[in-house]
Design a protein around this motif. Structure first.
Motif, short mmCIF file in Angstrom:
data_model
loop_
_atom_site.label_atom_id
_atom_site.label_comp_id
_atom_site.label_asym_id
_atom_site.label_seq_id
_atom_site.Cartn_x
_atom_site.Cartn_y
_atom_site.Cartn_z
N ASP A 91 91.54 15.36 -19.82
CA ASP A 91 92.09 16.62 -20.33
C ASP A 91 93.31 17.06 -19.52
O ASP A 91 94.16 17.78 -20.02
CB ASP A 91 91.03 17.73 -20.33
CG ASP A 91 89.93 17.49 -21.35
OD1 ASP A 91 90.10 16.62 -22.24
OD2 ASP A 91 88.89 18.17 -21.26
N TYR A 92 93.39 16.62 -18.27
CA TYR A 92 94.54 16.95 -17.43
C TYR A 92 95.84 16.35 -17.98
O TYR A 92 96.92 16.85 -17.70
CB TYR A 92 94.35 16.44 -16.00
CG TYR A 92 93.45 17.28 -15.13
CD1 TYR A 92 93.56 18.66 -15.08
CD2 TYR A 92 92.52 16.67 -14.29
CE1 TYR A 92 92.75 19.42 -14.26
CE2 TYR A 92 91.70 17.42 -13.45
CZ TYR A 92 91.83 18.79 -13.44
OH TYR A 92 91.03 19.54 -12.61
N ARG A 102 95.68 23.64 -16.51
CA ARG A 102 94.27 23.34 -16.81
C ARG A 102 93.47 23.55 -15.53
O ARG A 102 93.75 22.92 -14.51
CB ARG A 102 94.14 21.89 -17.28
CG ARG A 102 92.74 21.44 -17.54
CD ARG A 102 92.18 22.19 -18.73
NE ARG A 102 90.84 21.75 -19.02
CZ ARG A 102 90.34 21.65 -20.22
NH1 ARG A 102 91.06 21.96 -21.27
NH2 ARG A 102 89.11 21.26 -20.40
N SER A 110 98.37 18.72 -19.59
CA SER A 110 98.80 19.89 -18.82
C SER A 110 99.91 19.54 -17.85
O SER A 110 100.04 18.39 -17.42
CB SER A 110 97.63 20.47 -18.04
OG SER A 110 96.62 20.88 -18.92
N LYS A 166 101.79 24.58 -19.22
CA LYS A 166 100.35 24.54 -19.44
C LYS A 166 99.62 24.24 -18.14
O LYS A 166 99.99 23.31 -17.42
CB LYS A 166 99.99 23.48 -20.47
CG LYS A 166 100.43 23.80 -21.86
CD LYS A 166 99.93 22.76 -22.83
CE LYS A 166 100.38 23.13 -24.24
NZ LYS A 166 99.81 22.23 -25.23
N THR A 187 83.84 18.86 -19.33
CA THR A 187 85.25 18.50 -19.30
C THR A 187 85.40 17.03 -18.94
O THR A 187 84.66 16.51 -18.12
CB THR A 187 86.00 19.35 -18.25
OG1 THR A 187 85.69 20.73 -18.45
CG2 THR A 187 87.50 19.16 -18.35
N GLU A 220 94.00 27.01 -19.67
CA GLU A 220 92.71 26.67 -20.23
C GLU A 220 91.79 26.36 -19.05
O GLU A 220 92.14 25.59 -18.16
CB GLU A 220 92.82 25.46 -21.15
CG GLU A 220 91.54 25.18 -21.91
CD GLU A 220 91.72 24.11 -22.98
OE1 GLU A 220 90.67 23.65 -23.49
OE2 GLU A 220 92.85 23.75 -23.30
N CYS A 237 97.53 20.77 -12.97
CA CYS A 237 96.12 20.38 -12.97
C CYS A 237 95.43 20.99 -11.76
O CYS A 237 95.85 20.74 -10.62
CB CYS A 237 96.00 18.86 -12.89
SG CYS A 237 97.02 17.97 -14.07
#
Length: 148
Positions: free
Chosen positions: A44-45, A4, A48, A2, A40, A33, A51
């Motif tokens: 949110d990191y 971000r 993931s 993932k 943001t 994303e 980053c």
């Protein structure tokens, strides 16, 4: 994996960089994303593996409120075990302040315990063909590192 991408874009240049990078990383199999820094939270990191922060540097390097707020949030995180990359645009007429905020964020990610996945990518103004090549090469380095 993932990824971000958070970007700050006053003129659209950094949003363009984010779009290019997002497409590149998706081509390498990342689930990506992207979001504008104004919408943001730095935490949110934490969800993931990779980053990424893309920012402009305005004038002589003073961070605008939106960038400064996110920066302060970032400095409170523990990103140990996560990888990061920073990119951004600036204007070379500001000399030593060219893309200064990119390097401020690089330092903040390191202080948060994250591992740098590729060298910072800095461009002047809008992404041209050379800048797109730099973004593409950085995406490949990130993919090679994280995808093994």
């Amino acid at each position: 994996m993932k990824a971000r991408i958070v970007y700050a874009s006053m003129t659209g240049n950094d949003e363009d960089m984010a779009d290019i990078l997002e497409e590149d990383l998706q081509d390498y199999g990342f689930e990506v994303e992207s979001s504008d820094v104004s919408f943001t939270d730095a935490s949110d990191y934490l969800k993931s593996d990779l980053c990424i922060f893309i920012t402009y540097t305005y004038g002589e390097g003073k961070m605008t409120d939106e960038i400064a707020d996110f920066y302060e949030q970032l400095k409170t995180l523990d990103l140990s075990g996560k990888h990061f990359a920073v990119m951004g645009s600036g204007d070379k007429t500001y000399g030593e302040h060219f893309c200064e905020n990119v390097f401020d964020y690089e330092k903040a990610f390191k202080e948060a315990g994250a591992i740098e996945a590729t060298a910072p990518v800095t461009i002047e103004n809008a992404p041209d063909d050379d800048a797109i090549d730099k973004i593409d090469n950085a995406a490949k380095e990130m993919a090679d590192l994280l995808n093994g």
